[in-house]
Every structure is written in C-alpha cells, then in structure tokens.
Design a protein around this motif. Structure first.
Motif, PDB file in Angstrom:
ATOM      1  N   GLY A  84       0.781  -0.800   0.140  1.00  0.00           N
ATOM      2  CA  GLY A  84      -0.096   0.113  -0.035  1.00  0.00           C
ATOM      3  C   GLY A  84       0.644   1.356   0.131  1.00  0.00           C
ATOM      4  N   PHE A  85       1.318   1.025   0.524  1.00  0.00           N
ATOM      5  CA  PHE A  85       2.298   2.865   0.854  1.00  0.00           C
ATOM      6  C   PHE A  85       3.221   2.736  -0.461  1.00  0.00           C
ATOM      7  CE2 PHE A  85       6.422   5.297   1.362  1.00  0.00           C
ATOM      8  CZ  PHE A  85       5.963   5.878   2.297  1.00  0.00           C
ATOM      9  N   PRO A  86       3.963   1.907  -1.092  1.00  0.00           N
ATOM     10  CA  PRO A  86       4.930   2.748  -2.875  1.00  0.00           C
ATOM     11  C   PRO A  86       3.532   3.183  -3.630  1.00  0.00           C
ATOM     12  CG  PRO A  86       5.259   0.190  -1.834  1.00  0.00           C
ATOM     13  CD  PRO A  86       4.873   0.305  -0.933  1.00  0.00           C
ATOM     14  N   VAL A  87       2.499   2.302  -3.382  1.00  0.00           N
ATOM     15  CA  VAL A  87       1.472   2.739  -4.444  1.00  0.00           C
ATOM     16  C   VAL A  87       0.544   4.217  -4.010  1.00  0.00           C
ATOM     17  CG1 VAL A  87      -1.025   2.172  -4.998  1.00  0.00           C
ATOM     18  CG2 VAL A  87       0.428  -0.072  -4.335  1.00  0.00           C
ATOM     19  N   GLY A 119       0.063   9.780  -5.967  1.00  0.00           N
ATOM     20  CA  GLY A 119       1.061  10.663  -5.299  1.00  0.00           C
ATOM     21  C   GLY A 119       1.164  11.063  -4.135  1.00  0.00           C
ATOM     22  N   TYR A 120       0.158  11.202  -3.271  1.00  0.00           N
ATOM     23  CA  TYR A 120       0.319  11.034  -1.964  1.00  0.00           C
ATOM     24  C   TYR A 120       1.311  12.082  -1.535  1.00  0.00           C
ATOM     25  CZ  TYR A 120      -5.045  10.639  -2.506  1.00  0.00           C
ATOM     26  OH  TYR A 120      -6.114  10.786  -3.037  1.00  0.00           O
ATOM     27  N   ASP A 121       1.544  13.097  -0.312  1.00  0.00           N
ATOM     28  CA  ASP A 121       2.538  12.699   0.561  1.00  0.00           C
ATOM     29  C   ASP A 121       3.396  11.747   1.780  1.00  0.00           C
ATOM     30  OD1 ASP A 121       2.955  15.596  -0.180  1.00  0.00           O
ATOM     31  OD2 ASP A 121       1.747  16.444   0.584  1.00  0.00           O
ATOM     32  N   LEU A 122       4.476  11.927   2.283  1.00  0.00           N
ATOM     33  CA  LEU A 122       4.283  11.212   3.204  1.00  0.00           C
ATOM     34  C   LEU A 122       3.471  10.839   4.536  1.00  0.00           C
ATOM     35  CD1 LEU A 122       6.865   8.937   4.197  1.00  0.00           C
ATOM     36  CD2 LEU A 122       6.962  10.878   6.120  1.00  0.00           C
ATOM     37  N   ASN A 142     -10.955  14.552   8.889  1.00  0.00           N
ATOM     38  CA  ASN A 142     -11.375  15.457   9.664  1.00  0.00           C
ATOM     39  C   ASN A 142     -10.568  16.645  10.644  1.00  0.00           C
ATOM     40  OD1 ASN A 142     -13.673  14.245  10.011  1.00  0.00           O
ATOM     41  ND2 ASN A 142     -13.395  13.240  11.861  1.00  0.00           N
ATOM     42  N   ASN A 143      -8.725  15.578  10.167  1.00  0.00           N
ATOM     43  CA  ASN A 143      -7.173  16.486  10.188  1.00  0.00           C
ATOM     44  C   ASN A 143      -6.563  16.668   9.154  1.00  0.00           C
ATOM     45  OD1 ASN A 143      -6.899  15.934  13.627  1.00  0.00           O
ATOM     46  ND2 ASN A 143      -7.264  14.097  13.211  1.00  0.00           N
ATOM     47  N   ASN A 144      -7.203  16.193   7.718  1.00  0.00           N
ATOM     48  CA  ASN A 144      -6.842  17.142   7.124  1.00  0.00           C
ATOM     49  C   ASN A 144      -5.507  16.482   6.234  1.00  0.00           C
ATOM     50  OD1 ASN A 144      -9.003  19.027   6.807  1.00  0.00           O
ATOM     51  ND2 ASN A 144      -7.769  20.439   8.069  1.00  0.00           N
ATOM     52  N   ILE A 145      -5.152  14.983   6.792  1.00  0.00           N
ATOM     53  CA  ILE A 145      -4.871  14.842   6.230  1.00  0.00           C
ATOM     54  C   ILE A 145      -4.751  13.976   4.952  1.00  0.00           C
ATOM     55  CG2 ILE A 145      -2.997  12.355   6.927  1.00  0.00           C
ATOM     56  CD1 ILE A 145      -3.780  13.378   9.956  1.00  0.00           C
ATOM     57  N   ILE A 146      -6.063  13.297   5.027  1.00  0.00           N
ATOM     58  CA  ILE A 146      -6.533  12.835   3.484  1.00  0.00           C
ATOM     59  C   ILE A 146      -7.502  13.464   3.151  1.00  0.00           C
ATOM     60  CG2 ILE A 146      -5.528  10.985   4.140  1.00  0.00           C
ATOM     61  CD1 ILE A 146      -8.696   9.883   4.286  1.00  0.00           C
ATOM     62  N   LEU A 152      -0.776   6.468   6.494  1.00  0.00           N
ATOM     63  CA  LEU A 152      -2.103   6.127   6.714  1.00  0.00           C
ATOM     64  C   LEU A 152      -2.800   5.204   6.109  1.00  0.00           C
ATOM     65  CD1 LEU A 152      -3.720   7.766   9.155  1.00  0.00           C
ATOM     66  CD2 LEU A 152      -5.574   9.041   7.540  1.00  0.00           C
ATOM     67  N   ILE A 153      -3.407   5.869   4.743  1.00  0.00           N
ATOM     68  CA  ILE A 153      -3.819   4.758   4.072  1.00  0.00           C
ATOM     69  C   ILE A 153      -3.330   3.341   4.111  1.00  0.00           C
ATOM     70  CG2 ILE A 153      -5.118   4.740   1.407  1.00  0.00           C
ATOM     71  CD1 ILE A 153      -4.024   7.375   1.054  1.00  0.00           C
TER      72      ILE A 153
END
Length: 709
Positions: A116-119, A125-128, A364-368, A133-134
């Motif tokens: 999941g992390f490399p995908v 193209g998401y940040d670290l 809710n924490n604006n991470i995703i 989290l995903i």
C-alpha cells in the motif's frame, strides 16, 4: 378531517424519517426481510443488510439518516461483534496457537502496508503522512463475517482462532499508528506523548485483566438468581471497557474485544447467559451496525470524474490483494488447506470498523482528501461483499471436511448421544441441567431426557400430577439456555427399577444424577438407592454435587484409579471431562498411576484436545484419603470409580460417594461410574435390591481368609 389525517401521514413518511418509532420499525423490517429475500438468490444475509443500508441511507432513498439513535445502535453493534469475538475465542486453542496468531498478525499487518505505501506514495502521488495513513488502513480488518463461522459451528477452528488473534494484533498496531500520525499532524509528537500512551495502555490492561474478572466473578457468585442482572452487568463491562480504551488513547473496539477476553473464562459457551448475549446481538445490535455501514456508501462519488474512480479502484484492489497474500503466506507457512486459506482470507478481508475509524480521523484532521474518503467507502462495500461470500463458501467446505467444533473432543457417536437426568430433588435440578448442557454433544439432535419416577402406591396419581408440575418448571428453566428437554414421567414399584427401565427405553449413553442423600437404616440393609441404580444400569453414570457456580473453579482435578483405562466407558467419560474443561476454559490435573497416565495422554492426543493437562502420580490406591494432598479448594474434584465386579473396581472405592462427600464438605464434586458391557456382570442374576448386603458379607468373609493366609 380526512385532509388532516392525510397531511399527518404525508408528514410522518417524509424522507428522511424523523419519527423514532417509525425509524425503528423500518430497521426491524429490513433486519427481518433482507436475509429472507436474498436467500433465494444465495446472497449471504450480511450483504443483504449492507445493501439495504445503501438503498435506504442518505445517498439512496434517504429514508434514514445518520441520527444519534442510529449512531448509538450501530456503535453498540460494532462493539458487540468485537466483544463476542473475544468471548468465543477458545483460550486453550489461542494459547496453543499464539505463535501462529502472532505470525499471521505480522503477515496481515506488514504485507498490506508493504504493497500500500509505495502505491499511495509513488502511484497516487500522496505525501508521506497520508501515504502511511492509507497504507495502515489496508492492514486493518473487521470481523464482519464472524457471525457466519459462528453459525456454521467452526468458531473454534484453528484457522478462525489465529485470524481472531491476528485481528486484535494488527488492529491494535494500526490504531496505535493512527494515534501517532494524528499527533504528528498536530505537532504533538514528543517524549510526553509516548510516556502518556504507554502508561495509559498499561493501566487499561491492568484494570481489564486484574480487576474486572475479580469483580465479575464476585458478582456472578453473589447475584446468582438474578439472571437479567447478569446480562446487564456484562453489557456494562463491555461499554465501560470501550470507554476506558478511548481514554487510554485507543479505539473503543479494542476495549470491547479485551472485555470479551477478560470475561471469557467466566461465561461458558453453552450457558444461558452466552445464549442471551448472542441472541440479542445477532437479532438487533449487529444488524444495526451492518445497515449503518451501508448507509455511509455513496455510489454517486464514482460519477464525479476519473480521479475518484481510479482512487477507489486502486484502494480496493490493493486492500483485497494485501489480505489475500497475507492469507496465502499463512497457508504456506502452516501447511493449511486451500479451504482454510480461503476461510482466513474471508474473515480478514472485510474492511469496516477500524478502517472507517482510521479514514475518518485522517479526513477530520485534513490528512487525506475527499477522493480517499469516497474510495474507502467503496472499498468497504466491495471487501464486505467479497469477505462474506468467501467466508460462507469456505465455511461450508470446512464443515464438509468434518472440521466442526467439538469434533476433536468427542469420540462417541455424537449424532446418537442420549443424556438422561432422573429427578429426585428439585432444589439441585438447575445446576445439574446446566452441567448436562455443558457436556452435551452439540451434534446430537436429541433433547436431554428428564425423568421423574413415581412409586406405585395409593398416592401415585397425586404424585404424578406433582411430578409433571415440577417437570414443567424445569422445562421453563431449560428454555433460558435454549436447551431442548424431553419430560418423562413413569410409575414403578421402586425408583431404581423405574430409572433403569427408562434408561433402556431412551437408550441413554449417560445418566446424570444428584449426589446421594443420607440413607436410612432400612436402606442400608436392603440396598441403597444409588447403588441399586448402579447395579441395574449399564450406561456411564455421573453423580454430581454442584453447590457453587462453576466459574469459581480455577482447575479440574480428576482422580483416576489403576486399570480405569481398561473399562469400556473410559474413552467416553474422558471426552466428557475434556469437553467440560474446554467449555469452562480450565486446566485439568489427572491423579493416577504411571500406566494410567500413559493411556490418558495417548487418548487425549488422539482426541486432539487443546485442554492443558498435568499429571500427579499416586500409587497407593487402597488408601483413598491420601488423595487429599492433590486437591485444593479452588478445584472441581472428579472421582472416577467403577461398578462392583468391573476390572478397575477395588474395595477402597466402596461407598466412595459417602466418604468423599463428608471429607470435602464445601466443594463441587463429580463421581463417575464408566459404562460397562450389557449382560456381562453377575448382578444380572441377583436380586439387585438385596445384593449390596450379600456382597459386603461375602467380601468380609474373603478378607478374613486372606488375613489368615
């Protein structure tokens, strides 16, 4: 007037519904109809409830919205699923498979994250932080399809046990990661954060495993007659535990699961209390949760352009692939069959509760962003459908292979097992019936036969009416644990003859009686009732003195005389005692000589029982009182004896019930007389009522000649 009524009806049925009575009625109608309607097209009931939630939810017909009442019931349902999973976990099996559970937990945690992390980081193209989290969300799973394995009777199968063990490990790890990511997003990661998390987690575990079981044990003992109180107490523990987990910085589902583990030993699986817990959960709370999962799904998000579709498809494929590879790695490591692999995959593939918790906190924490939120909702629907269909299919195949619960415990022809309980004293009827329910084969379709024998005298007619009234009260009690009973009344010249006749009539494999009462002088001369019953029957016979709740025991001590393994009924009583230990999650200590120990160990291995057994060596069986050194006040004491004239019978076993009853005044006792071959003993040719006194005289004469020698 008519217009007013019509307006009132239109207002009442306006979407979304606001009338709480109407909302509850609609939900109950869905719970009732969706499994029935979808059964025709062979869709599991769980999927029906989720799809019904999609249809009636805010993104469907909008009949229901996520009100506080719906949220409350769905939260209860989610906690209930986790609680029952902890409660039904076979602790003996779990201890036996803890290393396998840990390895599966590692696989199901690390493989989805590794994919999941490399995908997410490179592919989407998401940040670290969002990528971590995903990826951690892929590692979680919810036991949405657990009710299926429970229904098929394979909840104690090893593959299920390691999946449940792995669930709690991976979900705990993910939810701790979630707490860390949230702290990082808010800039709170420092030494104080780690100390607070560690200390609060340790205090939570101390309360759950150090204090709660002691309070529960005290409550169940003191409030024995208040059955409703037991259920309310259990619910209180579940929600208090969920709240404490939240306070400790964990998710409430961890608290509910730990509550199940903490109460595991105190609530036997076949008890009336367990029946109530499962019945109410499966009837109302768990379906509510499944409907609420469907209500979150917004199918229209897929129409909002290619990005939403790509994210949703990618997340779903990675989630399913990660769990499949984890199940395959587990299968290859432990050499499981393809069906067992599919069972593990089915149970661990559903993403719902923990996944939702992770994503909602991230959103809710604006991470995703919204795309990940919508994609996750689609992922939840797809994985729940795959999980339930896979679990249903695999469960059927595992059952066909013969891996249902209790198979590894019971050896006698289970589908034919008949249990008979002769009633003598109504005051001890309930504990004896509870005991019979614990040891009864789950595969036997026959009810427990409860027999009342009325002496054939001038009061016989009146006594029959009284006996039937007593039997009806017993039937009411039995219905509380959904134990089927057959009520039988008969008239006979004397009670032992009536019991013997009814035993042959119902083809009883095992007779469970109360402890013999103090006998009169006439009984001693003519022959005591208990001994007469023994002489006239061939089935395995158990005499029980159960004065304290079974949950007060910490172990079972079984005293087995030399040559007990040579008795016809050896295997059967051993299976029953192992089943009792399994139900109560207690270790067994067998006290016997070296040869008997070897035979018990061999028989136990053949039965593949996961019950922990230890052995104490005792050779001087002519001195029964020497056994006292092996017993303790926390133990359920089981004495194995035999009928006079059988291979393992010896003089020191004569009158054992009386002597043991006097010596151990405040302990629960079980006395076992193994079955014997029919018509292979001398008592058939004696006047059985008088035989005890003649046998005692002949034995004394024999002893005189032996002494002279």
């Amino acid at each position: 007037m008519n217009n007013k009524v019509i307006d009132h009806l239109i207002h009442a049925f306006e979407a979304p519904l606001t009338n709480p009575v109407l909302i509850f009625s609609l939900v109950l109608l869905i719970i009732l109809l969706s499994p029935i309607l979808l059964r025709a097209i062979r869709v599991p009931g769980i999927i029906g409830l989720i799809l019904a939630g999609v249809v009636v939810g805010p993104h469907g017909l909008n009949w229901l919205e996520k009100s506080s009442a719906v949220n409350l019931f769905s939260t209860i349902g989610l906690l209930y699923i986790m609680f029952i999973a902890g409660l039904e976990l076979d602790m003996n099996e779990f201890k036996k498979t803890k290393h396998k559970s840990a390895l599966f937990g590692f696989f199901t945690f690390i493989i989805p994250i590794a994919i999941g992390f490399p995908v997410c980081f490179y592919g989407l193209g998401y940040d670290l932080l969002p990528s971590v989290l995903i990826a951690s969300m892929f590692a979680t799973h919810t036991l949405v399809s657990y009710p299926i394995v429970s229904r098929y009777g394979i909840s104690k199968h090893e593959a299920v046990a390691i999946t449940i063990g792995g669930t709690i490990l991976t979900d705990t790890a993910v939810l701790i990661i979630l707490a860390v990511i949230t702290g990082a997003a808010q800039g709170d990661i420092n030494q104080e954060f780690w100390v607070t998390l560690g200390v609060s987690f340790a205090v939570f575990l101390l309360i759950m495993f150090g204090i709660i079981p002691r309070i529960a044990k005290w409550f169940f003992q003191r409030v024995e007659s208040e059955k409703t109180g037991h259920y309310i107490f259990v619910l209180t523990v579940v929600f208090f535990s969920a709240f404490m987990a939240e306070i400790a910085g964990l998710e409430p589902i961890i608290g509910a699961f730990v509550a199940g583990l903490a109460l595991n030993k105190l609530i036997p699986h076949s008890s009336a209390l367990m029946n109530r817990i499962e019945f109410i959960g499966n009837a109302i709370f768990i379906p509510f949760f499944l409907i609420s999962v469907g209500m979150i799904v917004d199918v229209s998000v897929l129409m909002k352009g290619p990005t939403a579709l790509i994210v949703a498809a990618t997340l779903t494929v990675v989630a399913v692939l990660g769990k499949f590879l984890a199940a395959t790695a587990t299968q290859l490591t432990f050499k499981y069959s393809k069906n067992e692999r599919n069972l593990i995959f089915g149970l661990s593939n559903a993403h719902a509760a923990a996944t939702l918790a992770v994503i909602m906190v991230g959103y809710n924490n604006n991470i995703i962003d919204e795309n990940v939120l919508n994609g996750t909702i689609v992922l939840i629907l797809v994985t729940c459908i795959i999980a339930t269909m896979m679990t249903e299919s695999a469960s059927k195949k595992v059952v066909r292979e013969g891996h249902q619960d209790d198979e590894h415990i019971e050896h006698v022809e289970e589908s034919e097992e008949q249990i008979m309980i002769p009633i003598a004293n109504m005051s001890n009827m309930e504990p004896i019936l509870d005991f019979a329910t614990l040891i009864k084969s789950k595969k036997s379709p026959f009810p427990i036969n409860i027999v009342s024998v009325v002496p054939d005298d001038e009061q016989a007619e009146r006594n029959i009416i009284e006996a039937k009234r007593n039997l009806e009260n017993t039937a009411k009690y039995a219905s509380g644990s959904e134990t089927e009973v057959e009520l039988l009344t008969t008239v006979d010249m004397n009670i032992p003859s009536g019991i013997a006749r009814m035993s042959k009539s119902v083809l009883a494999d095992i007779i469970i009686m109360g402890w013999p009462s103090v006998v009169s002088f006439v009984d001693k001369i003519v022959g005591e009732k208990a001994e007469s019953i023994l002489n006239k029957t061939d089935a395995t016979l158990l005499m029980c003195r159960i004065e304290k709740p079974m949950i007060t025991h910490r172990s079972i001590t079984v005293f087995v005389p030399p040559l007990a393994e040579s008795e016809v009924g050896f295997g059967y009583w051993l299976e029953k005692i192992l089943k009792l230990a399994q139900e109560l999650s207690l270790p067994i200590s067998f006290v016997c000589d070296a040869r008997t120990e070897e035979n018990i160990d061999e028989a136990k291995n053949k039965l593949k029982s996961s019950v922990r057994a230890t052995y104490g060596n005792y050779e001087d069986w002519d001195n029964i009182y020497g056994l006292a050194t092996f017993s303790n006040s926390d133990s359920l004491l089981v004495f194995v004896s035999s009928r006079s004239g059988e291979v393992s019978y010896r003089d020191s076993l004569d009158g054992l019930a009386k002597r043991v009853g006097k010596y151990y005044k405040n302990q629960n006792l079980i006395l076992i007389f193994p079955s014997r071959q029919e018509n292979q003993h001398i008592d058939e040719y004696e006047s059985v009522e008088a035989s005890p006194i003649f046998r005692k005289i002949s034995r004394e004469i024999g002893n005189i000649f032996n002494k002279e020698k």
